[in-house]
Design a protein around this motif. Structure first.
Motif, PDB file in Angstrom:
ATOM      1  N   ALA A   1      43.633 104.658  39.129  1.00 14.88           N
ATOM      2  CA  ALA A   1      44.467 104.324  37.976  1.00 14.88           C
ATOM      3  C   ALA A   1      44.614 102.814  37.874  1.00 14.88           C
ATOM      4  CB  ALA A   1      45.837 104.979  38.125  1.00 14.88           C
ATOM      5  N   GLY A   2      44.523 102.305  36.641  1.00 15.08           N
ATOM      6  CA  GLY A   2      44.639 100.869  36.401  1.00 15.08           C
ATOM      7  C   GLY A   2      43.311 100.148  36.365  1.00 15.08           C
ATOM      8  N   PHE A   3      42.215 100.857  36.697  1.00 20.84           N
ATOM      9  CA  PHE A   3      40.888 100.256  36.709  1.00 20.84           C
ATOM     10  C   PHE A   3      39.983 100.964  35.700  1.00 20.84           C
ATOM     11  CE2 PHE A   3      42.701  99.157  40.731  1.00 20.84           C
ATOM     12  CZ  PHE A   3      42.148  97.929  41.082  1.00 20.84           C
ATOM     13  N   LYS A   4      38.996 100.232  35.216  1.00 20.91           N
ATOM     14  CA  LYS A   4      37.960 100.810  34.366  1.00 20.91           C
ATOM     15  C   LYS A   4      36.592 100.498  34.960  1.00 20.91           C
ATOM     16  CE  LYS A   4      40.110 100.988  29.775  1.00 20.91           C
ATOM     17  NZ  LYS A   4      40.006 100.530  28.359  1.00 20.91           N
ATOM     18  N   ILE A   5      35.697 101.465  34.831  1.00 16.78           N
ATOM     19  CA  ILE A   5      34.353 101.259  35.353  1.00 16.78           C
ATOM     20  C   ILE A   5      33.543 100.481  34.329  1.00 16.78           C
ATOM     21  CG2 ILE A   5      33.317 103.395  34.448  1.00 16.78           C
ATOM     22  CD1 ILE A   5      32.067 103.652  37.362  1.00 16.78           C
ATOM     23  N   ASN A   6      32.750  99.507  34.778  1.00 17.00           N
ATOM     24  CA  ASN A   6      31.978  98.685  33.849  1.00 17.00           C
ATOM     25  C   ASN A   6      30.512  99.091  33.844  1.00 17.00           C
ATOM     26  OD1 ASN A   6      30.874  97.615  36.188  1.00 17.00           O
ATOM     27  ND2 ASN A   6      31.810  95.584  35.959  1.00 17.00           N
ATOM     28  N   GLU A   7      29.693  98.285  33.197  1.00 13.66           N
ATOM     29  CA  GLU A   7      28.273  98.618  33.067  1.00 13.66           C
ATOM     30  C   GLU A   7      27.549  98.582  34.407  1.00 13.66           C
ATOM     31  OE1 GLU A   7      26.687  95.942  30.209  1.00 13.66           O
ATOM     32  OE2 GLU A   7      27.712  96.876  28.497  1.00 13.66           O
ATOM     33  N   GLN A   8      28.110  97.873  35.354  1.00  7.07           N
ATOM     34  CA  GLN A   8      27.500  97.820  36.699  1.00  7.07           C
ATOM     35  C   GLN A   8      28.018  98.941  37.601  1.00  7.07           C
ATOM     36  OE1 GLN A   8      28.751  94.815  35.173  1.00  7.07           O
ATOM     37  NE2 GLN A   8      26.631  94.654  34.444  1.00  7.07           N
ATOM     38  N   SER A   9      28.784  99.864  37.029  1.00  8.55           N
ATOM     39  CA  SER A   9      29.326 101.026  37.741  1.00  8.55           C
ATOM     40  C   SER A   9      30.286 100.626  38.853  1.00  8.55           C
ATOM     41  CB  SER A   9      28.191 101.900  38.320  1.00  8.55           C
ATOM     42  OG  SER A   9      27.377 102.397  37.284  1.00  8.55           O
ATOM     43  N   VAL A  10      31.020  99.538  38.641  1.00  4.12           N
ATOM     44  CA  VAL A  10      32.067  99.139  39.573  1.00  4.12           C
ATOM     45  C   VAL A  10      33.392  99.089  38.820  1.00  4.12           C
ATOM     46  CG1 VAL A  10      30.497  97.850  41.057  1.00  4.12           C
ATOM     47  CG2 VAL A  10      31.703  96.663  39.200  1.00  4.12           C
ATOM     48  N   CYS A  11      34.478  99.168  39.580  1.00  3.81           N
ATOM     49  CA  CYS A  11      35.817  99.257  39.002  1.00  3.81           C
ATOM     50  C   CYS A  11      36.425  97.867  38.842  1.00  3.81           C
ATOM     51  CB  CYS A  11      36.719 100.117  39.893  1.00  3.81           C
ATOM     52  SG  CYS A  11      36.131 101.812  40.121  1.00  3.81           S
ATOM     53  N   LYS A  12      36.896  97.568  37.624  1.00  2.00           N
ATOM     54  CA  LYS A  12      37.548  96.301  37.328  1.00  2.00           C
ATOM     55  C   LYS A  12      38.952  96.576  36.806  1.00  2.00           C
ATOM     56  CE  LYS A  12      35.609  92.854  37.483  1.00  2.00           C
ATOM     57  NZ  LYS A  12      35.433  91.889  38.594  1.00  2.00           N
ATOM     58  N   LEU A  13      39.886  95.734  37.225  1.00  2.00           N
ATOM     59  CA  LEU A  13      41.279  95.905  36.815  1.00  2.00           C
ATOM     60  C   LEU A  13      41.417  95.774  35.310  1.00  2.00           C
ATOM     61  CD1 LEU A  13      44.274  96.195  37.746  1.00  2.00           C
ATOM     62  CD2 LEU A  13      44.371  93.689  37.729  1.00  2.00           C
ATOM     63  N   ASP A  14      42.202  96.674  34.736  1.00  3.85           N
ATOM     64  CA  ASP A  14      42.481  96.653  33.298  1.00  3.85           C
ATOM     65  C   ASP A  14      43.988  96.502  33.122  1.00  3.85           C
ATOM     66  OD1 ASP A  14      42.136  96.857  30.537  1.00  3.85           O
ATOM     67  OD2 ASP A  14      42.420  99.026  30.570  1.00  3.85           O
ATOM     68  N   SER A  15      44.449  95.279  32.876  1.00  6.30           N
ATOM     69  CA  SER A  15      45.876  94.997  32.794  1.00  6.30           C
ATOM     70  C   SER A  15      46.148  94.021  31.663  1.00  6.30           C
ATOM     71  CB  SER A  15      46.385  94.404  34.119  1.00  6.30           C
ATOM     72  OG  SER A  15      47.686  93.875  33.973  1.00  6.30           O
ATOM     73  N   LEU A  16      47.314  94.164  31.030  1.00 10.27           N
ATOM     74  CA  LEU A  16      47.700  93.204  30.002  1.00 10.27           C
ATOM     75  C   LEU A  16      47.787  91.794  30.571  1.00 10.27           C
ATOM     76  CD1 LEU A  16      50.454  95.140  27.994  1.00 10.27           C
ATOM     77  CD2 LEU A  16      48.153  94.540  27.228  1.00 10.27           C
TER      78      LEU A  16
ATOM     79  N   ARG B   1      40.524  90.906  44.143  1.00  9.11           N
ATOM     80  CA  ARG B   1      39.336  91.281  44.922  1.00  9.11           C
ATOM     81  C   ARG B   1      38.912  92.675  44.480  1.00  9.11           C
ATOM     82  NH1 ARG B   1      35.100  92.062  46.874  1.00  9.11           N
ATOM     83  NH2 ARG B   1      34.466  91.918  49.065  1.00  9.11           N
ATOM     84  N   ASP B   2      38.271  92.758  43.307  1.00  6.47           N
ATOM     85  CA  ASP B   2      37.839  94.062  42.807  1.00  6.47           C
ATOM     86  C   ASP B   2      36.317  94.076  42.696  1.00  6.47           C
ATOM     87  OD1 ASP B   2      37.450  92.427  40.633  1.00  6.47           O
ATOM     88  OD2 ASP B   2      38.794  93.513  39.283  1.00  6.47           O
ATOM     89  N   GLY B   3      35.773  95.011  41.906  1.00  9.93           N
ATOM     90  CA  GLY B   3      34.326  95.111  41.764  1.00  9.93           C
ATOM     91  C   GLY B   3      33.669  96.058  42.738  1.00  9.93           C
ATOM     92  N   PHE B   4      34.454  97.004  43.283  1.00 10.38           N
ATOM     93  CA  PHE B   4      33.914  98.033  44.172  1.00 10.38           C
ATOM     94  C   PHE B   4      33.599  99.286  43.374  1.00 10.38           C
ATOM     95  CE2 PHE B   4      36.791  95.453  46.803  1.00 10.38           C
ATOM     96  CZ  PHE B   4      35.956  95.101  47.855  1.00 10.38           C
ATOM     97  N   SER B   5      32.679 100.090  43.871  1.00 10.43           N
ATOM     98  CA  SER B   5      32.377 101.365  43.207  1.00 10.43           C
ATOM     99  C   SER B   5      33.484 102.371  43.493  1.00 10.43           C
ATOM    100  CB  SER B   5      31.037 101.917  43.689  1.00 10.43           C
ATOM    101  OG  SER B   5      31.145 102.413  45.019  1.00 10.43           O
ATOM    102  N   PRO B   6      33.642 103.381  42.630  1.00  5.45           N
ATOM    103  CA  PRO B   6      34.644 104.413  42.903  1.00  5.45           C
ATOM    104  C   PRO B   6      34.437 105.096  44.251  1.00  5.45           C
ATOM    105  CG  PRO B   6      33.818 104.629  40.655  1.00  5.45           C
ATOM    106  CD  PRO B   6      32.946 103.614  41.344  1.00  5.45           C
TER     107      PRO B   6
END
Length: 399
Positions: free
Chosen positions: A40-55, A78-83
């Motif tokens: 929760a709070g992350f979205k997966i990007n085109e590289q298939s890693v999770c990036k924080l999605d916050s206002l 420190r994000d950019g890890f796969s699920p």
């Protein structure tokens, strides 16, 4: 013709129910599988890693929004890890297999029920040994590049080496850790699923643990709703407390800078040690810098109401005691034989009791555990997941 048909239907129904029952039983006690969706709070990007999605990603630098201003941006996460890597780290974090004698997990000192701390003034390591300092909360720890109470580590990967291999903490060795994980068929499969390699490496262990810890995000408290424009989200007493917090009289926001509520710096504030405890030199002992003698990293105030007692040795039992210390005057609790360079913002604010109470009210508005990860009931080793229960670590082997 009806009765034979009914009999056949009944037999098929019983078979179907048995298959469903067997599937449920297999799901409860069978194979472990890694998820393919972000926390929760992350979205997966085109590289298939999770990036924080916050206002907060859309707000500016803390330096252009005023002291303690709500519309400030966050430090880099420190994000950019796969699920899959994050989920593997979740299992590792709660598994006592990571300790030398299989009695301690990371969660034995960083329990979600205690704000990812442990509710103790001083943490307890392997064999029940009391450590020198408390276990800090891990909420939002992925934003920090100044780690540990003495600020001596700069990344999650390097920080976790201490607890894993210290003889008085988890008491493991790199060789033993790798052997235990590599001899577990479930972990071999999960590491292969997460990293795509047939063998387990220590760097993969460190990456997975760091990935999970960095996913512990708390940015949806009532204060955050206020910061995003919902001004009725804070009660009148909490809003009064925020005004005290941000004021140039109390100066709380100058070190506990929103939205992380920490400036990540080393501060010397002259906290009194618990009775009978020797003076802790803090950052000065590890950095070798005399001016940092007695200094400690400014902790985040996120979920602070969940992590009593407070300071590096549980020096204060309550938040009210803690804020009252700051009101006591510059250096009032420093031992006579210690010469400390007290941080410049520590002075004598002379706040009224009512203002101190309002500060505490505001600190409670920083509580948010809405993105609490799913706590595993089982871990791949078969050991009981490490937790703190009634001041005792429940880390015994499963029956």
């Amino acid at each position: 013709m009806w009765f034979p048909s009914l009999s056949k239907f009944g037999a098929n129904l019983l078979l179907l129910l048995w298959l469903i029952s067997a599937a449920i039983a297999k799901g409860e006690a069978g194979e472990f599988a890694l998820v393919d969706n972000c926390p929760a709070g992350f979205k997966i990007n085109e590289q298939s890693v999770c990036k924080l999605d916050s206002l907060y990603n859309h707000y500016g630098s803390p330096h252009n929004s005023g002291v303690g201003g709500p519309r400030a941006g966050l430090p880099e996460l420190r994000d950019g890890f796969s699920p899959q890597v994050i989920d593997l780290g979740r299992y590792l974090f709660f598994d006592p297999l990571l300790s030398g004698d299989n009695t301690m997990a990371c969660s034995s000192c960083h329990d979600p029920d205690h704000g990812f701390a442990d509710g103790r003034g001083r943490a307890v390591g392997i064999n029940g040994v009391s450590l020198d300092r408390s276990a800090p909360s891990l909420w939002n720890i992925g934003f920090f590049d100044t780690l540990l109470w003495d600020g001596s580590k700069a990344s999650l990967e390097t920080q976790l080496l201490g607890p894993l291999y210290a003889s008085n903490e988890m008491g493991n060795t790199p060789e033993q850790l790798l052997e235990d994980l590599s001899s577990n068929e479930t972990y071999l499969r999960l590491f292969s699923d997460a990293f795509g390699t047939p063998n387990i490496s220590l760097n993969q262990v460190y990456a997975a643990l760091s990935a999970f810890e960095a996913s512990l995000i708390s940015l949806n408290s009532r204060y955050d709703f206020y910061a995003h424009g919902l001004h009725n989200s804070l009660s009148p007493s909490e809003l009064e407390g925020l005004n005290v917090f941000r004021s140039f009289v109390s100066r709380c926001g100058e070190c506990h800078t929103p939205p992380l509520f920490s400036n990540q710096e080393i501060a010397i504030i002259g906290v009194p040690e618990p009775e009978g405890r020797p003076f802790d030199p803090g950052a000065g002992a590890t950095s070798g810098i005399p001016s940092q003698h007695g200094g400690f990293r400014v902790p985040s105030l996120r979920n602070i109401a969940k992590t009593a007692p407070y300071m590096h040795q549980g020096n204060f039992k309550t938040l009210r005691d803690t804020v009252a210390f700051y009101n006591g005057g510059r250096g009032h609790a420093v031992p006579k034989d210690e010469n400390l360079l007290i941080h410049w913002h520590i002075w004598e604010p002379n706040l009224r009791d009512e203002e101190l109470d309002r500060l505490v009210d505001f600190l409670h508005a920083l509580t948010d555990e809405g993105f609490m990860p799913r706590i595993p009931e089982r871990v791949p080793s078969g050991l009981t997941p490490g937790r703190v229960i009634n001041d005792q670590k429940l880390t015994s082997r499963s029956q």
